[in-house]
Enzyme design. Structure first.
Site, mmCIF file in Angstrom:
data_model
loop_
_atom_site.group_PDB
_atom_site.id
_atom_site.type_symbol
_atom_site.label_atom_id
_atom_site.label_comp_id
_atom_site.label_asym_id
_atom_site.label_seq_id
_atom_site.Cartn_x
_atom_site.Cartn_y
_atom_site.Cartn_z
ATOM 1 N N ASN A 1 -12.250 -1.476 -0.634
ATOM 2 C CA ASN A 1 -11.496 -2.065 0.474
ATOM 3 C C ASN A 1 -12.203 -1.703 1.777
ATOM 4 O O ASN A 1 -12.622 -0.555 1.958
ATOM 5 C CB ASN A 1 -10.077 -1.471 0.507
ATOM 6 N N GLU A 2 -12.331 -2.676 2.654
ATOM 7 C CA GLU A 2 -12.927 -2.431 3.980
ATOM 8 C C GLU A 2 -14.126 -1.494 3.873
ATOM 9 O O GLU A 2 -14.167 -0.412 4.471
ATOM 10 C CB GLU A 2 -11.872 -1.915 4.970
ATOM 11 N N GLU B 1 -6.028 -9.366 3.677
ATOM 12 C CA GLU B 1 -5.088 -8.686 4.573
ATOM 13 C C GLU B 1 -5.025 -9.525 5.835
ATOM 14 O O GLU B 1 -6.066 -9.878 6.393
ATOM 15 C CB GLU B 1 -5.552 -7.265 4.941
ATOM 16 N N GLU C 1 0.844 -1.199 0.000
ATOM 17 C CA GLU C 1 0.000 0.000 0.000
ATOM 18 C C GLU C 1 0.878 1.247 0.000
ATOM 19 O O GLU C 1 2.016 1.218 0.485
ATOM 20 C CB GLU C 1 -0.880 -0.034 1.270
ATOM 21 N N GLN D 1 2.342 -6.061 5.439
ATOM 22 C CA GLN D 1 2.497 -5.686 4.049
ATOM 23 C C GLN D 1 3.905 -6.032 3.606
ATOM 24 O O GLN D 1 4.743 -6.379 4.425
ATOM 25 C CB GLN D 1 2.220 -4.209 3.860
ATOM 26 N N TYR E 1 -6.456 -9.372 11.224
ATOM 27 C CA TYR E 1 -5.248 -8.948 11.932
ATOM 28 C C TYR E 1 -5.293 -9.568 13.322
ATOM 29 O O TYR E 1 -6.236 -9.328 14.076
ATOM 30 C CB TYR E 1 -5.200 -7.420 12.026
#
Ligand code: AHR
Length: 500
Positions: free
Chosen positions: A174-175, A300, A27, A349, A248
């Site tokens: 995204n999200e 992610e 990103e 990332q 996460y």
């Protein structure tokens, strides 16, 4: 020393481990793209057409199958036309999500595709739903994928690429539940349908469209989104090929490098929680999609520690220790064991951000313990995952007075031709564990062993000591066809057997 047993159930195949389960994510955030991957052609740092040579060479070794870009939260505030054409004319924008940094757009679509070409990986572009429009995204698809004589295809050719890029993977935002527009599942479902209607397959490149899945394991998001998508159209899955959850596992303890044994176990336990996400999300998806035409992605994932003192907290720079390596290994092993249920996964990332595989500073680079896990696990790509039974005493620990337990050994196995790869994590902070490895009566003509471990649970590489922790090659004892092995405390091991 406690005893354990690992049985490889060679006649219980799971599925082929799609290489995409080892995907990465980059990103425009802190030093990931700018400084980490890209330094520009005029930099004194050795580079190939602007891409850092050291990083490029290190990443090539991992055989990265797919790379997601340009975000993350950045994706929903990114306008792709800012990143094409002569670099001197590209606009300077403010990266409002990540520290108000000025983004000069020097690294845009062509530079990203060049990076993917060098790495030999598939590109995965995350489109802009939050501040974009269906028109903007459908134009990006045409710019990348149309082979004939349209204005957008001509622009691509003028910018150096007469041949289409053939980008297959496209994320529709995204999200969406957060930085991608703060939608509820129904509102995002409506947006998704609208965007997907205009994202067409140009000849030669059928698209794989990926919807935003939940924040962690939230069945409610998935169920409500799919119900909305299904409403009013029996062919609802016509333009949806994947659903990307984010997982996460966070942190435990004061920092990336400071934690006690309980906090070590706590984080590894959280990493193992991805298994519940896979099972439960797939179960909800099966209610709507029993034939599993829509793939589950985790686009992610990774650890997320508290901000590192002295660094901009919005650049998400963190050190990466042996603990992160075990978290990565536990996660990848889980993906392999559920190879029949997952289409892709992307760690967050690639460089300098969160659970990065490389860290850079000026012209220096280090490979993190997480890099070494991806390197050790790379031979699993394309292998056929087979079931493995682990029998080992569980590890008991406590988190704020709540008793918890973690599997005493975990791992995954895959077979390609006559080569069996077995990866094993011993998460015990202090105790080695001896295990019998039962290969279902098969004899072995060759065996090899590589181990990543350290007496210091917080061992990590620094720019001054770049090789403080790395895997070692060790001998494997085989006597009269029996394999017994002592897995060191706090270790990740890769065992390779050539079967007769
Ligand atoms: O990876 C960092 C951020 O985490 C991404 O931009 C966002 O998608 C997620 O919340």
């Amino acid at each position: 020393m406690p005893l354990a047993k690992i049985s490889i159930l060679l006649d219980e195949p799971v599925a082929v481990i799609r290489p995409e389960l080892h995907g990465q994510f980059a990103e425009h955030l802190g030093g990931c793209v700018n400084g980490g991957l890209w330094v520009g052609e005029n930099s004194p740092i050795p580079n190939f057409a602007g891409l850092r040579t050291d990083v490029l060479n290190a990443l090539k070794r991992l055989r990265i199958p797919v790379l997601r870009w340009p975000g993350g939260c950045f994706a929903d505030d990114y306008h792709w036309e800012d990143g094409i054409g002569p670099r001197k004319d590209r606009p300077r924008r403010v990266n409002t999500w990540w520290g108000m940094d000025v983004e000069d757009n020097a690294f845009g679509t062509h530079e990203f595709l060049m990076l993917c070409r060098h790495l030999g990986c598939q590109p995965f572009l995350a489109g802009n739903v939050g501040t974009g429009s269906p028109r903007e995204m459908r134009d990006w698809v045409e710019y990348c994928n149309f082979a004939n004589d349209s204005t957008l295809a001509r622009r691509r050719a003028q910018n150096g690429s007469p041949q289409p890029f053939g980008v297959r993977y496209w994320g529709v935002g995204n999200e969406a539940w957060g930085c991608g527009g703060n939608f509820c599942p129904e509102d995002y479902g409506a947006q998704y349908k609208r965007f997907a209607t205009y994202l067409r397959d140009f000849p030669g490149t059928p698209l794989f469209l990926i919807a935003c899945g939940p924040d962690g394991n939230k069945p409610d998001w998935t169920r409500r989104f799919l119900r909305k998508i299904a409403s009013g159209d029996a062919r609802f899955n016509y333009r949806i090929h994947g659903l990307g959850a984010h997982y996460y596992c966070g942190t435990a303890g004061p920092s990336a490098t400071e934690f006690d044994a309980n906090q070590w176990y706590e984080l590894l336990h959280k990493a193992a929680g991805v298994e519940q996400l896979i099972r439960e999300q797939r179960t909800v998806m099966d209610e709507f999609d029993p034939q599993r035409k829509i793939g589950l992605l985790i686009d992610e994932w990774g650890t997320w520690h508290f901000p590192t003192p002295g660094r901009n907290p919005l650049h998400l720079w963190q050190q990466n220790t042996l603990r992160d390596a075990l978290a990565a290994a536990i996660t990848l092993d889980t993906f392999h064991r559920h190879a029949d249920q997952l289409a892709m996964a992307n760690i967050a990332q690639l460089a300098n951000v969160l659970q990065a595989v490389v860290l850079t500073e000026g012209d220096r680079m280090v490979l993190t313990p997480t890099y070494h896990v991806f390197d050790l696990y790379q031979p699993h790509q394309g292998g056929r995952s087979v079931r493995v039974a682990f029998e080992a005493p569980p590890i008991r620990f406590a988190v704020r007075d709540t008793a918890m337990q973690l599997a005493g050994l975990s791992g995954s196995a895959s077979i390609k031709g006559n080569v069996l790869i077995l990866t094993v994590v011993n998460p015990h902070a202090t105790l080695p564990l001896e295990a019998e490895i039962d290969l279902a009566g098969r004899s072995i003509s060759r065996a090899a062993l590589n181990v990543l471990s350290d007496e210091d649970l917080a061992a990590h590489n620094t720019f001054d000591q770049p090789n403080r922790i790395k895997p070692s090659e060790e001998a494997l004892q085989i006597e009269a066809g029996e394999v017994w092995h002592v897995f060191p405390a706090a270790s990740v091991s890769r065992l390779e057997f050539e079967l007769d």
